[in-house]
Design an enzyme around this catalytic site. Structure first.
Site, PDB file in Angstrom:
ATOM      1  N   ARG A  74      69.924  45.155  46.063  1.00  0.00           N
ATOM      2  CA  ARG A  74      70.906  45.869  45.248  1.00  0.00           C
ATOM      3  C   ARG A  74      71.330  44.926  44.121  1.00  0.00           C
ATOM      4  O   ARG A  74      71.621  43.742  44.385  1.00  0.00           O
ATOM      5  CB  ARG A  74      72.092  46.242  46.127  1.00  0.00           C
ATOM      6  CG  ARG A  74      73.177  47.026  45.447  1.00  0.00           C
ATOM      7  CD  ARG A  74      72.908  48.512  45.511  1.00  0.00           C
ATOM      8  NE  ARG A  74      73.984  49.266  44.871  1.00  0.00           N
ATOM      9  CZ  ARG A  74      75.078  49.680  45.500  1.00  0.00           C
ATOM     10  NH1 ARG A  74      75.256  49.409  46.777  1.00  0.00           N
ATOM     11  NH2 ARG A  74      76.004  50.373  44.848  1.00  0.00           N
TER      12      ARG A  74
ATOM     13  N   LYS B 202      67.444  56.197  49.859  1.00  0.00           N
ATOM     14  CA  LYS B 202      68.097  54.902  49.975  1.00  0.00           C
ATOM     15  C   LYS B 202      66.996  53.852  49.985  1.00  0.00           C
ATOM     16  O   LYS B 202      66.156  53.836  50.878  1.00  0.00           O
ATOM     17  CB  LYS B 202      68.895  54.842  51.285  1.00  0.00           C
ATOM     18  CG  LYS B 202      69.667  53.556  51.441  1.00  0.00           C
ATOM     19  CD  LYS B 202      70.491  53.554  52.710  1.00  0.00           C
ATOM     20  CE  LYS B 202      71.399  52.339  52.769  1.00  0.00           C
ATOM     21  NZ  LYS B 202      70.810  51.096  52.313  1.00  0.00           N
TER      22      LYS B 202
ATOM     23  N   GLU C  68      69.844  61.092  47.037  1.00  0.00           N
ATOM     24  CA  GLU C  68      68.779  60.196  46.569  1.00  0.00           C
ATOM     25  C   GLU C  68      68.178  59.500  47.787  1.00  0.00           C
ATOM     26  O   GLU C  68      68.791  59.469  48.847  1.00  0.00           O
ATOM     27  CB  GLU C  68      69.371  59.092  45.666  1.00  0.00           C
ATOM     28  CG  GLU C  68      69.935  59.508  44.357  1.00  0.00           C
ATOM     29  CD  GLU C  68      70.798  58.389  43.772  1.00  0.00           C
ATOM     30  OE1 GLU C  68      70.252  57.311  43.499  1.00  0.00           O
ATOM     31  OE2 GLU C  68      72.015  58.599  43.628  1.00  0.00           O
TER      32      GLU C  68
END
Lengths: 338, 526
Positions: free
Chosen positions: B233, B228, B226
């Site tokens: 987060r 980043k 994927e």
């Protein structure tokens, strides 16, 4: 005001009528040395004058062939009409303040000094004078030392704690002055094993007639340390291969800087003890006030801060630039025995 | 408080995890339960509000010790910590007070209702009855700012080891929204409390930087790749109708992202999703500097919601219908995540897309272009991996794009705080703008201790000021700075803002003539 006896020159602190220097950093003809630390006793002077007890130290460090004359505390010599005498500074063995008297005017250059009696150096004598040269290594009010008895107890307790955890205690301190204080604090706590660089200077103590606890020289090639041992090494051995040969060890740094948490964490030792051969804040102020000096010169350390503070409390002070303290005791320490 | 002070002092004086854990265990062994609970409360940021302003503490300390303000400031600059400075300048205590941490906290919490005179009497009396380290801690507790010198992981492992619990469970417990007056220490540690709480997040699974060649990872088909993303987060929790958004810093940030919160409130089911909060317009992820404008605001205006719409890119599913899914393989969790998102409405929660790969050889080029998408690089996750707690080597890797770099000259230096308080460690750098210098970035890290000492010596001998914490130095030392991104900014004199600048290396081979020009640097802006 009478003419000052002192000038601050590129070579060092200069006594004008006496035509000699105190702790010069460039080669000169005649040097009066306050004590044996490497930023005060430098190589290359034609003639050295210092306290008797500093003579063996200078010879160990600068070579046996230097031209050096030893004096007792209080003994007077005449240099070009200036009465010169040495008075205890309490810093390390043989450390002296240089008193200069010329036509009724007295100047004192103190080198490094401390007020606490460490039991090894002759305790400081406060000398009345017109001009006083002071260090300012710990000239901030955050530096206040615990008593010598408390410091010694801290060290001993730490050794006991380490033994309970099965760890060998390793102390780090300057080879001249600090290491011997550590030895003294730990007398009777087991076998004291000191690095060669320290042992070399211990001999100078013996020559001077100062009794140190029994010790062994650390065998660097076959280093073996048991729980009954206490290891003492100079700062250059922190993080060395030598120390890493002792698997279960705890390292403690003994230095005035360890008063501040940040400094303790920076050094990342297992413990830091604020034990210093320099005067703390109150010590500096007590000595300066005791001299009664009308003019104070502030050298190495917190010069700007201390100059300002002394002037604020009514003591005329001027910061002067020297090369003291810049590499105090950082000289190469041999990692193997010769 | 003695046991607590002994532990804090031990935690302070070492950076070896083993020794830190030893200190924690000794504390657990000797301290009363009420003190242990306070320790955990302080550690997890459940600190009481500031009871006395630091300005007052400083004033009282100066009064007692008879020190002028400028000298206090100099001392502070040298120590790097106000509570410690105060503790050091005060006279020796007259006698020692031996009450527990909990008792102290009790007394401190009562200050709320007291007058300034009463507070002053209490504080000064306390100072006179505490040894240095305890006094320092007391100041910290009063000031409402207390950091305990151990990483969460080290503490959790120490506690877990001591009480024979799973580290995950302990982490889980500590992170939750418990109140120390509602729980007992034992019950908390044994996990009896978390059952009742809907808010509890899981520890985030973190990746190490890739340190091997791609083929060494094995079959490409075993890996999920994927992008980043460079945002915040976050863990999105919906349980029994309530929504919680946690940041990786373990802060509840639910109300900072009302669009996400409201979307989740509409969704059916109970779930915990791991993902990244990003500003995204027309399906294009925007630079981090846009997201930054949304952070730490009391209220989010309608205008802001329109101009800076936030989207969650979902990475993983940790819990489904109150069942912990972390031990299931990633492939299974991903399938469920896709199903969950596909079946629900809304533009604010998207899947973080999987990069389809036939072979490892395709990946380096994709990584090179990642920055064009405002991505930081590539994430590689093993398809059979569980969702680990914290950082674990082997199953998840991050492969970041090479940072951008420029050469700049040091113009200001400031003493650090904490461990680095004795040295100049905080630097401001400038680049050329025609014949002049303009500041471009501040940077704190990247030099070795030895280099910091060397720079400090340079600063000491080349500084223009004698007092205060900041020194202007002759522009002479050149450093290569690395940074992750660059954007236009009206807040900075140079007109640009760097993302995460840090010192890459000291360029002793370069002089101030060799530093970069701002016009060239601006060309890096995409």
């Amino acid at each position: 005001m009478q003419h000052s006896l002192l000038q601050f020159r590129t070579e060092g602190i200069y006594c004008v009528p006496g035509d000699f220097y105190i702790d010069p950093w460039l080669p000169v003809a005649r040097a009066v040395i306050t004590h044996g630390h490497s930023d005060h006793a430098r190589w290359g002077m034609q003639h050295y004058l210092c306290h008797h007890h500093s003579v063996p130290v200078l010879k160990v460090r600068l070579g046996a062939d230097i031209s050096v004359q030893g004096l007792a505390y209080g003994e007077k010599v005449d240099i070009n009409g200036v009465q010169v005498s040495l008075h205890p500074a309490g810093h390390i063995i043989g450390s002296a303040q240089v008193r200069m008297e010329y036509k009724g005017r007295v100047a004192v250059a103190s080198g490094d000094y401390k007020v606490q009696d460490d039991g090894l150096s002759t305790p400081i004598e406060i000398v009345r004078c017109h001009e006083f040269v002071t260090e300012s290594t710990f000239a901030l009010p955050i530096y206040n030392w615990a008593s010598v008895a408390q410091q010694q107890e801290q060290l001993r307790n730490w050794v006991v704690q380490n033994r309970e955890k099965g760890k060998v205690s390793v102390f780090v301190g300057y080879a001249l002055g600090k290491a011997q204080r550590i030895m003294q604090a730990l007398e009777g706590m087991g076998k004291l094993k000191v690095h060669y660089a320290i042992a070399k200077l211990n001999e100078a103590y013996a020559t001077a007639g100062v009794q140190l606890p029994a010790y062994e020289v650390l065998e660097v090639d076959t280093i073996k340390a048991g729980l009954d041992d206490v290891i003492i090494v100079p700062p250059s051995l922190v993080d060395s291969k030598l120390l890493r040969k002792i698997p279960d060890r705890a390292e403690a740094i003994c230095s005035g800087w360890m008063q501040v948490r940040g400094a303790r964490r920076w050094r990342a030792a297992d413990a830091g003890f604020a034990i210093s051969d320099h005067a703390d804040w109150q010590g500096l102020l007590d000595v300066i006030k005791g001299t009664g000096a009308e003019q104070v010169y502030v050298t190495h350390g917190q010069t700007a801060v201390f100059e300002k503070y002394l002037n604020e409390i009514g003591i005329s002070a001027a910061a002067v630039t020297t090369r003291f303290g810049e590499e105090e005791e950082t000289e190469e320490t041999p990692s193997t025995n010769p | 408080m003695k046991e607590f002070a002994t532990m804090i002092s031990a935690l302070d004086s070492t950076n070896k995890t083993g020794l830190k854990q030893e200190a924690v265990i000794k504390f657990l062994d000797t301290a009363p339960d009420e003190d242990k609970l306070w320790f955990l409360a302080l550690f997890t940021g459940k600190r009481p509000r500031r009871k006395v302003s630091t300005a007052l503490l400083k004033e009282w300390a100066m009064e007692i010790s008879g020190i002028p303000e400028w000298l206090f400031r100099e001392s502070y600059a040298s120590v790097g910590d106000l509570g410690e400075t105060i503790s050091l300048i005060l006279p020796e205590p007259e006698a020692l007070n031996t009450q527990s941490l909990a008792q102290w906290m009790q007394e401190i919490s009562q200050l709320d209702t007291q007058t300034e005179e009463e507070k002053k009497r209490f504080v000064i009396d306390s100072w006179q009855h505490l040894a240095h380290m305890e006094r320092f801690i007391f100041n910290k507790l009063l000031g409402g700012s207390f950091r305990v010198g151990i990483a969460a992981k080290g503490l959790i492992n120490a506690i877990a080891g001591y009480y024979q619990q799973e580290p995950n469970a302990v982490a889980h417990t500590l992170m939750g929204n418990w109140q120390q007056d509602e729980v007992s220490f034992d019950a908390l540690i044994r996990g009896e409390y978390i059952q009742s709480h809907r808010s509890r997040p899981y520890p985030f699974c973190l990746a190490y930087a890739l340190d091997k060649d791609l083929p060494e990872l094995g079959e490409v088909s075993d890996w999920q790749a994927e992008y980043k993303w460079d945002g915040i987060r976050a863990q999105l929790i919906k349980r029994e109708g309530e929504v919680f958004i946690w940041s990786r810093g373990e802060e509840l940030i639910t109300d900072q992202f009302p669009e996400i919160r409201d979307a989740l409130l509409q969704w059916a089911g109970n779930f915990v999703i791991d993902g990244e909060l990003l500003v995204s317009r027309d399906n294009v992820v925007q630079d981090f500097s846009d997201l930054q404008k949304r952070l730490n605001r009391k209220t989010i205006s309608r205008k802001m919601l329109e101009e800076l719409p936030v989207v969650l890119y979902a990475y993983d599913l940790l819990e489904w219908e109150l069942e912990d899914w972390r031990e299931k393989p990633l492939s299974e969790r991903r399938l469920k995540l896709e199903e969950l998102i596909a079946s629900r409405e809304g533009e604010h929660i998207k899947l973080s897309a999987i990069i389809a790969l036939e072979s490892w050889t395709e990946l380096p080029a994709l990584r090179e272009q990642a920055r064009d998408r405002n991505s930081e690089g590539i994430m590689l996750k093993h398809k059979y991996s569980p969702y680990h707690s914290g950082r674990k080597r082997g199953d998840w890797w991050k492969w970041k794009v090479e940072p951008l770099t420029l050469d700049a000259v040091l113009i200001y230096a400031q003493k650090g705080s904490g461990r680095r308080s004795g040295y100049y460690t905080d630097y401001t750098f400038a680049v050329r703008s025609g014949e002049e210098l303009v500041t471009i970035a501040k940077a704190y890290s990247g030099l070795t201790d030895k280099e910091i000492q060397e720079v400090s010596r340079f600063v000491n001998s080349h500084a223009l000021e004698k007092f205060g914490p900041v020194r202007t130095v002759k522009p002479e030392l050149v450093f290569e700075l690395a940074f992750e991104g660059i954007s236009l900014s009206s807040r900075h004199k140079s007109g640009v803002a760097l993302r995460f600048p840090r010192i890459l290396r000291w360029r002793r081979d370069k002089t101030v003539k060799d530093i970069d020009d701002i016009e060239n640097i601006k060309k890096l802006i995409g």
